[in-house]
Design an enzyme around this catalytic site. Sequence first.
Site, PDB file in Angstrom:
ATOM      1  N   ASP A  30       0.848  -1.195   0.000  1.00  0.00           N
ATOM      2  CA  ASP A  30       0.000   0.000   0.000  1.00  0.00           C
ATOM      3  C   ASP A  30       0.886   1.248   0.000  1.00  0.00           C
ATOM      4  O   ASP A  30       1.897   1.324   0.698  1.00  0.00           O
ATOM      5  CB  ASP A  30      -0.912  -0.008   1.230  1.00  0.00           C
ATOM      6  CG  ASP A  30      -2.073   0.968   1.094  1.00  0.00           C
ATOM      7  OD1 ASP A  30      -3.215   0.507   0.958  1.00  0.00           O
ATOM      8  OD2 ASP A  30      -1.826   2.200   1.122  1.00  0.00           O
ATOM      9  N   VAL A  96     -11.044   2.789  -3.581  1.00  0.00           N
ATOM     10  CA  VAL A  96     -10.709   2.291  -4.920  1.00  0.00           C
ATOM     11  C   VAL A  96     -11.684   1.166  -5.258  1.00  0.00           C
ATOM     12  O   VAL A  96     -11.724   0.144  -4.553  1.00  0.00           O
ATOM     13  CB  VAL A  96      -9.252   1.795  -4.996  1.00  0.00           C
ATOM     14  CG1 VAL A  96      -8.941   1.265  -6.389  1.00  0.00           C
ATOM     15  CG2 VAL A  96      -8.279   2.910  -4.618  1.00  0.00           C
ATOM     16  N   HIS A 100     -10.127  -5.367  -3.220  1.00  0.00           N
ATOM     17  CA  HIS A 100      -8.788  -5.590  -2.676  1.00  0.00           C
ATOM     18  C   HIS A 100      -8.891  -6.031  -1.225  1.00  0.00           C
ATOM     19  O   HIS A 100      -9.710  -5.520  -0.466  1.00  0.00           O
ATOM     20  CB  HIS A 100      -7.916  -4.331  -2.791  1.00  0.00           C
ATOM     21  CG  HIS A 100      -8.574  -3.066  -2.337  1.00  0.00           C
ATOM     22  ND1 HIS A 100      -9.516  -2.403  -3.089  1.00  0.00           N
ATOM     23  CD2 HIS A 100      -8.438  -2.354  -1.197  1.00  0.00           C
ATOM     24  CE1 HIS A 100      -9.927  -1.323  -2.436  1.00  0.00           C
ATOM     25  NE2 HIS A 100      -9.290  -1.273  -1.276  1.00  0.00           N
TER      26      HIS A 100
HETATM   27  P1  AMP Z   1      -9.815   1.324   0.310  1.00  0.00           P
HETATM   28  O1  AMP Z   1      -9.998   2.563   1.127  1.00  0.00           O
HETATM   29  O2  AMP Z   1     -10.198   0.060   1.039  1.00  0.00           O
HETATM   30  O3  AMP Z   1     -10.462   1.428  -1.059  1.00  0.00           O
HETATM   31  O4  AMP Z   1      -8.258   1.169   0.091  1.00  0.00           O
HETATM   32  C1  AMP Z   1      -7.573   1.739  -0.972  1.00  0.00           C
HETATM   33  C2  AMP Z   1      -6.118   1.644  -0.633  1.00  0.00           C
HETATM   34  O5  AMP Z   1      -5.370   1.851  -1.819  1.00  0.00           O
HETATM   35  C3  AMP Z   1      -5.649   2.703   0.376  1.00  0.00           C
HETATM   36  O6  AMP Z   1      -5.095   2.048   1.515  1.00  0.00           O
HETATM   37  C4  AMP Z   1      -4.606   3.504  -0.408  1.00  0.00           C
HETATM   38  O7  AMP Z   1      -3.518   3.923   0.397  1.00  0.00           O
HETATM   39  C5  AMP Z   1      -4.189   2.517  -1.466  1.00  0.00           C
HETATM   40  N1  AMP Z   1      -3.635   3.099  -2.681  1.00  0.00           N
HETATM   41  C6  AMP Z   1      -4.132   4.133  -3.403  1.00  0.00           C
HETATM   42  N2  AMP Z   1      -3.369   4.372  -4.487  1.00  0.00           N
HETATM   43  C7  AMP Z   1      -2.353   3.464  -4.440  1.00  0.00           C
HETATM   44  C8  AMP Z   1      -1.223   3.201  -5.277  1.00  0.00           C
HETATM   45  N3  AMP Z   1      -0.964   3.914  -6.390  1.00  0.00           N
HETATM   46  N4  AMP Z   1      -0.378   2.201  -4.918  1.00  0.00           N
HETATM   47  C9  AMP Z   1      -0.612   1.479  -3.804  1.00  0.00           C
HETATM   48  N5  AMP Z   1      -1.666   1.665  -2.989  1.00  0.00           N
HETATM   49  C10 AMP Z   1      -2.530   2.646  -3.294  1.00  0.00           C
END
Ligand code: AMP
Length: 118
Positions: A30, A96, A100
Amino acid sequence: MSDCLFCKIVAGDIPSNKIYEDAHLFAFHDINPQAPVHALVIPKRHIETLDDLTEPDRELAGHLLERTTHIARLLGVAEAGYRTMINTRSDGGQEVYHIHVHILGGKRIGPMVCRQSS
Ligand code: AMP
Ligand code: ZN
């Protein structure tokens, strides 16, 4: 899906710190870790939320969970333990929209606290 951040990571169009990849899954660190170990495990196929899984996705869903344990082991957190989390849609805190599994570890995560905000 062309404008999905995680699909772009799978395609290599956006760089990531890769941990694991197979024919169906991809795992990476992450970008904004909430614990010493914070990894994300995703299906390569674009599925927006946990709630969008259907019966034909059973095998993929099982593979996702089984490989999550493998990745936790790779990351060295399996023995001490770790938190897994799948956030679903807005009230679940999903940012996102590509399924995940979060793996959080490397410290005691503590009890899950859901604060009532309204
Ligand atoms: P969620 O809030 O469950 O949708 O988690 C989305 C996660 O994606 C968050 O913990 C972010 O920090 C992570 N995230 C967003 N953009 C990226 C990226 N480019 N690379 C790695 N992690 C990311
Ligand atoms: Zn996607």
